[in-house]
Design a protein around this motif. Structure first.
Motif, mmCIF file in Angstrom:
data_model
loop_
_atom_site.group_PDB
_atom_site.id
_atom_site.type_symbol
_atom_site.label_atom_id
_atom_site.label_comp_id
_atom_site.label_asym_id
_atom_site.label_seq_id
_atom_site.Cartn_x
_atom_site.Cartn_y
_atom_site.Cartn_z
ATOM 1 N N UNK A 149 11.352 0.825 -4.595
ATOM 2 C CA UNK A 149 10.694 0.973 -3.305
ATOM 3 C C UNK A 149 11.074 2.278 -2.638
ATOM 4 N N UNK A 150 12.286 2.753 -2.913
ATOM 5 C CA UNK A 150 12.711 4.012 -2.292
ATOM 6 C C UNK A 150 11.877 5.185 -2.788
ATOM 7 N N UNK B 121 1.074 11.026 -4.510
ATOM 8 C CA UNK B 121 0.575 10.046 -5.477
ATOM 9 C C UNK B 121 1.702 9.082 -5.817
ATOM 10 N N UNK B 122 1.494 7.802 -5.581
ATOM 11 C CA UNK B 122 2.431 6.754 -5.979
ATOM 12 C C UNK B 122 2.121 6.363 -7.412
ATOM 13 N N UNK B 123 3.105 6.530 -8.292
ATOM 14 C CA UNK B 123 2.855 6.280 -9.709
ATOM 15 C C UNK B 123 3.269 4.883 -10.139
ATOM 16 N N UNK B 124 3.913 4.134 -9.279
ATOM 17 C CA UNK B 124 4.216 2.732 -9.567
ATOM 18 C C UNK B 124 2.941 1.931 -9.356
ATOM 19 N N UNK C 48 7.624 9.295 -1.266
ATOM 20 C CA UNK C 48 6.351 10.010 -1.316
ATOM 21 C C UNK C 48 5.678 9.995 0.049
ATOM 22 N N UNK C 49 5.690 8.821 0.685
ATOM 23 C CA UNK C 49 5.041 8.695 1.991
ATOM 24 C C UNK C 49 5.817 9.437 3.075
ATOM 25 N N UNK D 291 4.927 -3.162 -1.904
ATOM 26 C CA UNK D 291 5.842 -2.273 -1.191
ATOM 27 C C UNK D 291 5.082 -1.165 -0.477
ATOM 28 N N UNK D 292 4.039 -0.649 -1.118
ATOM 29 C CA UNK D 292 3.220 0.416 -0.535
ATOM 30 C C UNK D 292 2.528 -0.076 0.739
ATOM 31 N N UNK D 293 2.001 -1.296 0.690
ATOM 32 C CA UNK D 293 1.283 -1.840 1.843
ATOM 33 C C UNK D 293 2.199 -2.132 3.026
#
Length: 425
Positions: free
Chosen positions: A15-16, A189-192, A21-22, A200-202
């Motif tokens: 998650x880190x 770009x989140x590659x997970x 990235x964000x 986690x992104x949301x």
């Protein structure tokens, strides 16, 4: 403290790394928001050049994605696949966004109060836009261009099936951005691509200002359930075409064919045809022949006129097929057509074919959708087609924005108030 299973799953992803990235995008965004419009425009033109220069690398990556993809429908595979023409369309789309009028700092309106205070409403970027999407590498370019043009940083999270393509496209755009002195981190770009990574992104509350999901019902349900940031829903498209008793039947046949078959696997393709009983006898047999191998699913009156039509079930009226399948119903009145659309529409795009101005006016006034068309194919409900340059999605919700989302949709407003020593008494 005992963790929930869902929280433990989120913790198992990095998650880190997703947050980093964000966070980097958020740190870079003020520089973009303060940049002059010409610098943002130059970044987009440079990004378009980089996309063209990267054509071979994009095609190679996309070939790997397509070869590795499994369990995709024909519509999903079509959206995933790139070729020379589609890469050129991406580059032209970025250039079209660059050619749009600058929205950042635009004065929406203003007034002067009796006490002399001057009030202006001014357009400002949303901040950091997150986009989560499936099997659509063209979205990487479209969304990034719209975000940059409107002064926003963007964080992209595509699907595992398109990851190689997305990496190369994002890299090309980032190089274009950097070439004019802006931070590459503006395009993250989140590659997970795991489900836990999506969750986690949301949940990047306070880092991502708005999330735009583009995908099927499963993704939209997940976003509604899991997101902790504001969401603009790019909804599904159960779109209708109604052929009125006063329709020009030649126009109607061309419109229905285009709306259904020009590209069946997209959200603005028609899924249901409603035909007034006064013209059904003449229109439906001719249309069925014109639609060729398109599968028709009809009510009893339709099947009496088109023997090859399969029986329509209740589920057919509410299904977004994204395939060469069309549900067909004969209706007795304009009111019946509107009532059917009210019940089953997803609020995306609805069309009437008629030469009767009163019928058209009533249809446009009473049908509740993001876009309502008269004598035109639903396929025109697209940011590029409607003069927005491109779109980050088509919003089917009613707050903030509705319809294709161009640069203006990625802004909010703030009040700028000028006084001269004013104090409130």
């Amino acid at each position: 403290m005992i963790q929930s299973v869902e929280q433990a799953q989120v913790d198992r992803v990095d998650a880190r790394a997703i947050e980093a990235v964000a966070v980097a995008a958020r740190a870079a965004q003020p520089q973009l928001a303060a940049a002059p419009g010409e610098q943002r425009r130059a970044a987009l033109l440079a990004a378009a050049r980089e996309l063209r220069a990267s054509r071979a690398a994009i095609l190679e990556a996309n070939e790997r994605d397509v070869a590795d993809a499994v369990d995709l429908t024909s519509a999903q595979r079509d959206r995933l696949r790139l070729d020379d023409a589609r890469i050129e369309q991406m580059a032209q789309g970025v250039e079209a966004v660059a050619a749009q009028p600058d929205v950042v700092g635009r004065v929406v309106d203003g007034w002067t109060l009796p006490n002399g205070l001057r009030v202006r409403r001014v357009r400002v970027p949303l901040g950091v836009v997150g986009v989560i999407y499936e099997n659509r590498p063209n979205v990487t370019a479209d969304a990034a261009a719209l975000a940059l043009a409107s002064g926003n940083a963007i964080v992209l999270r595509g699907s595992s099936q398109a990851l190689a393509s997305n990496r190369v496209i994002r890299g090309a755009i980032a190089r274009g951005v950097a070439s004019v002195g802006l931070p590459e981190a503006l395009v993250g770009l989140v590659e997970d691509t795991s489900r836990e990574g999506a969750r986690a992104f949301m949940r990047l509350e306070g880092i991502i200002d708005v999330l735009v999901p583009r995908g099927g019902p499963g993704l939209l349900r997940a976003v509604r359930d899991e997101a902790r940031v504001p969401v603009i829903i790019d909804g599904d498209g159960n779109c209708h075409v109604y052929v009125d008793r006063a329709a020009d039947l030649a126009k109607a046949a061309a419109i229905v064919e285009n709306a259904k078959l020009q590209r069946p696997g997209v959200c603005n393709a028609a899924e249901t045809l409603l035909v007034h009983a006064a013209v059904a006898d003449e229109f439906l047999p001719q249309l069925a022949e014109r639609l060729g191998s398109c599968e028709l699913r009809g009510d009893e009156r339709t099947r009496a006129l088109v023997p090859r039509a399969l029986p329509a079930t209740a589920a057919d009226w509410e299904t977004e097929y994204l395939a060469p399948i069309l549900a067909v119903r004969v209706v007795d009145t304009l009111e019946d057509a509107i009532a059917h659309i009210r019940r089953y529409s997803s609020g995306h795009s609805e069309a009437i074919v008629t030469e009767d101005l009163a019928a058209a006016t009533r249809f446009t006034g009473e049908v509740d959708a993001a876009a309502v068309l008269v004598n035109a194919s639903t396929r025109f409900v697209d940011g590029g087609q409607l003069g927005f340059g491109a779109e980050i999605g088509i919003s089917t919700q009613k707050l903030h924005w509705r319809g294709p989302m161009g640069t203006e949709a990625l802004t909010s407003v703030k009040l700028v108030i000028w006084g001269d020593g004013h104090v409130r008494t």
